[in-house]
Design a protein around this motif. Sequence first.
Motif, PDB file in Angstrom:
ATOM      1  N   GLU A  36      37.519   9.584 -14.882  1.00 36.92           N
ATOM      2  CA  GLU A  36      36.506  10.484 -15.830  1.00 36.92           C
ATOM      3  C   GLU A  36      35.352  10.759 -15.128  1.00 36.92           C
ATOM      4  OE1 GLU A  36      33.425   9.539 -19.358  1.00 36.92           O
ATOM      5  OE2 GLU A  36      35.496   9.078 -19.936  1.00 36.92           O
ATOM      6  N   VAL A  37      34.953  12.186 -15.091  1.00 31.93           N
ATOM      7  CA  VAL A  37      33.948  12.527 -14.127  1.00 31.93           C
ATOM      8  C   VAL A  37      32.602  12.466 -15.173  1.00 31.93           C
ATOM      9  CG1 VAL A  37      32.815  14.302 -13.019  1.00 31.93           C
ATOM     10  CG2 VAL A  37      35.065  13.585 -12.771  1.00 31.93           C
ATOM     11  N   GLY A  38      31.687  11.931 -14.601  1.00 32.97           N
ATOM     12  CA  GLY A  38      30.404  11.974 -15.330  1.00 32.97           C
ATOM     13  C   GLY A  38      29.224  11.678 -14.429  1.00 32.97           C
ATOM     14  N   VAL A  39      28.077  11.107 -15.044  1.00 30.16           N
ATOM     15  CA  VAL A  39      26.821  10.933 -14.182  1.00 30.16           C
ATOM     16  C   VAL A  39      26.625   9.470 -14.328  1.00 30.16           C
ATOM     17  CG1 VAL A  39      24.309  11.239 -14.190  1.00 30.16           C
ATOM     18  CG2 VAL A  39      25.935  13.178 -14.581  1.00 30.16           C
ATOM     19  N   LEU A  40      26.283   8.878 -12.938  1.00 28.35           N
ATOM     20  CA  LEU A  40      25.612   7.471 -13.060  1.00 28.35           C
ATOM     21  C   LEU A  40      24.143   7.774 -12.824  1.00 28.35           C
ATOM     22  CD1 LEU A  40      26.607   4.554 -12.373  1.00 28.35           C
ATOM     23  CD2 LEU A  40      26.030   5.029  -9.971  1.00 28.35           C
ATOM     24  N   PRO A  41      23.679   7.350 -14.151  1.00 27.56           N
ATOM     25  CA  PRO A  41      22.086   7.736 -14.450  1.00 27.56           C
ATOM     26  C   PRO A  41      21.371   7.014 -13.333  1.00 27.56           C
ATOM     27  CG  PRO A  41      23.304   7.115 -16.475  1.00 27.56           C
ATOM     28  CD  PRO A  41      24.147   6.686 -15.334  1.00 27.56           C
ATOM     29  N   GLY A  42      20.351   7.479 -13.168  1.00 25.52           N
ATOM     30  CA  GLY A  42      19.151   7.046 -12.333  1.00 25.52           C
ATOM     31  C   GLY A  42      18.139   6.232 -13.175  1.00 25.52           C
ATOM     32  N   GLY A  43      16.850   5.952 -12.521  1.00 24.64           N
ATOM     33  CA  GLY A  43      15.927   5.132 -13.301  1.00 24.64           C
ATOM     34  C   GLY A  43      15.380   4.075 -12.388  1.00 24.64           C
ATOM     35  N   MET A  44      14.900   3.298 -13.202  1.00 22.74           N
ATOM     36  CA  MET A  44      14.152   2.039 -12.356  1.00 22.74           C
ATOM     37  C   MET A  44      15.137   0.772 -12.556  1.00 22.74           C
ATOM     38  SD  MET A  44      11.310   1.552 -10.951  1.00 22.74           S
ATOM     39  CE  MET A  44      10.031   2.613 -11.795  1.00 22.74           C
ATOM     40  N   PHE A  45      15.112   0.136 -11.378  1.00 26.70           N
ATOM     41  CA  PHE A  45      15.929  -1.054 -11.085  1.00 26.70           C
ATOM     42  C   PHE A  45      15.389  -2.120 -10.526  1.00 26.70           C
ATOM     43  CE2 PHE A  45      18.748   3.073 -11.636  1.00 26.70           C
ATOM     44  CZ  PHE A  45      19.793   2.516 -12.144  1.00 26.70           C
ATOM     45  N   ALA A  46      15.898  -3.441 -10.643  1.00 27.18           N
ATOM     46  CA  ALA A  46      15.475  -4.576 -10.013  1.00 27.18           C
ATOM     47  C   ALA A  46      16.605  -4.688  -9.037  1.00 27.18           C
ATOM     48  CB  ALA A  46      15.246  -5.705 -10.963  1.00 27.18           C
ATOM     49  N   ARG A  47      16.041  -4.574  -7.702  1.00 28.73           N
ATOM     50  CA  ARG A  47      17.138  -4.324  -6.684  1.00 28.73           C
ATOM     51  C   ARG A  47      17.230  -5.742  -5.787  1.00 28.73           C
ATOM     52  NH1 ARG A  47      17.695   0.534  -2.345  1.00 28.73           N
ATOM     53  NH2 ARG A  47      19.540  -0.574  -0.869  1.00 28.73           N
ATOM     54  N   ALA A  48      18.287  -6.199  -5.397  1.00 32.22           N
ATOM     55  CA  ALA A  48      18.274  -7.363  -4.238  1.00 32.22           C
ATOM     56  C   ALA A  48      19.812  -7.067  -3.606  1.00 32.22           C
ATOM     57  CB  ALA A  48      18.309  -8.703  -4.959  1.00 32.22           C
TER      58      ALA A  48
END
Length: 566
Positions: A189-201
Amino acid sequence: MDEELLSIGQFARLGRLSVKQLRHYDELGLLRPAYVDAGTGYRYYRAGQAREALSIGLLRSLDVPLPVVGRVLSGETGALESVRVSLEAELARRRRTLASLERVLAEGLPAPEVGLVREPGWRAAFVGERAAGLEDVGRATSAAVARLLEGVRGPVRLVGLFPVDVGEVVQVRVGLILEGDAKPGGGAEVGVLPGGMFARATHVGPYDQISLTVHAVLAWCAERGLAVSGPLREVYVSDPACTPVEELVTDLLVPVREEGERMGEERAFGVGPSRVEIVYERLGDRAAPPVLLIMGAGGQLISWPDGLCAALVGHGLQVIRFDGRDCGRSTRFDGAGEPDFGAALAGDLSSLAYTLDDLVADTVGLLDVLGLDGVHLVGASLGGMIAQAVAIGHPGRVRSLTSIMSTAGDRMTPPPRPGVPPPVGGPPPTTRELYVERMVAGAVTGGVAADVEAVRALAERVWDRGWSLAGMLRQAAAVIGSGDRREGLGGVAVPALVIHGAADAVADPAGGRATAQAIAGAEFLLVDGMGHGFPPGVWPLVSARIAALVERAERGQEEGRTSPLS
């Protein structure tokens, strides 16, 4: 009776299996009796079948699944070797887990470098699998990847999506970032992987040890008061086919609530007859009267201004806002393409991906998922049309109706009003920067005073959450052919309010007046300084009038419940 035959009890002792297991294996076709008495149904076995029985018992003691047991017993080429490979891999995994446990006990949780980053949204193709608990997540993820990459060639970017809170069943999703000519398989299913603020490691090492780094990131968020607002993401940087297991690199992204947000977004699954996913947010006291906000074409839940939502909550209301289908973080219909407006307006609706009735069903379906029997509906633009149609078709679910900058007809965009500057033209924006500038330019030329920086900040958030021109067009086209709702509105019996901006250049205020005239007892409010949007200056008035309508409706319901005639 033939002396070579053993009763099921005798054979169970010989084969070190229970009678119940033998019956089960017979039903599965793994170990058939040599003879079944037609009269009594008793099963009998030959002593020579003990070899198969013992083999089954040994394989099951190694937790080999029954279908694999069947392939081994049938002599299928490579079946036993695949068991050996799986067991050795599992043994290696357990050794790694034991080593990790020893490190945790001796040194505590790992301390990866964690930081906050803002990630853009990406178009992606998704495949989902259900895992039977945490221990089955690895298998489910591998199965999803295999389906997604069926027929795909060349390097790819894969992202795993996993719920933070794990239950008996874990819904695993894997996304393929759509770049270049990548075409996913497996019914993605094609869609959008939303952006935003993330804690990243970053995690370096085996995939089955990622949970340790996840725990460290979640602990980091908790220490800083950051609320997790969505599923965990694993971005697979290394190719496991050519990277040693101890050197696999995986970026972990935990979405966190942005500063100033009051509650995290939630996702409703299997909404309505179309079984879509709807992302929504609830603000305020859940015991307060519920107000469902429905935005117009292409409008996301954040298109309802935070300040207006806060004002409604301040009036003692519970506010629910959501991304409709085909926008933001809810289910997308990109495979349907763009509608042919010319053909649709001429009566050929074959290019429409869905209709107004589908949007109505989504709205009612969301109420079902949230367990809300009735709500106060507030719809803006296309959202007003949806709210009207819900009130007409599902009167028992509506306590009051507020229709804003909308119409009761079947046209989304009436002719521009004389003297109003034309909308900003040009090709569709293809980048975040172009989209933001387009929104700013549109706000400045809209004839209403605009806070340019606020417009810019909102446009950036809308793009990052997954803006889609095609989705907006599909939503707008859905209303074509829905007909004139004025007759149906004549049967609406709940308190109603119609609000329209005096400077609305998209939907003429005459459409609002006609809507109010169609509903018995409806109030009509024409707001100066308001166009086809919600500038900050109108928030106090609009929120106060909606709150007053809700109070009147709630009071009427309470009087109806206490009336001796009710």
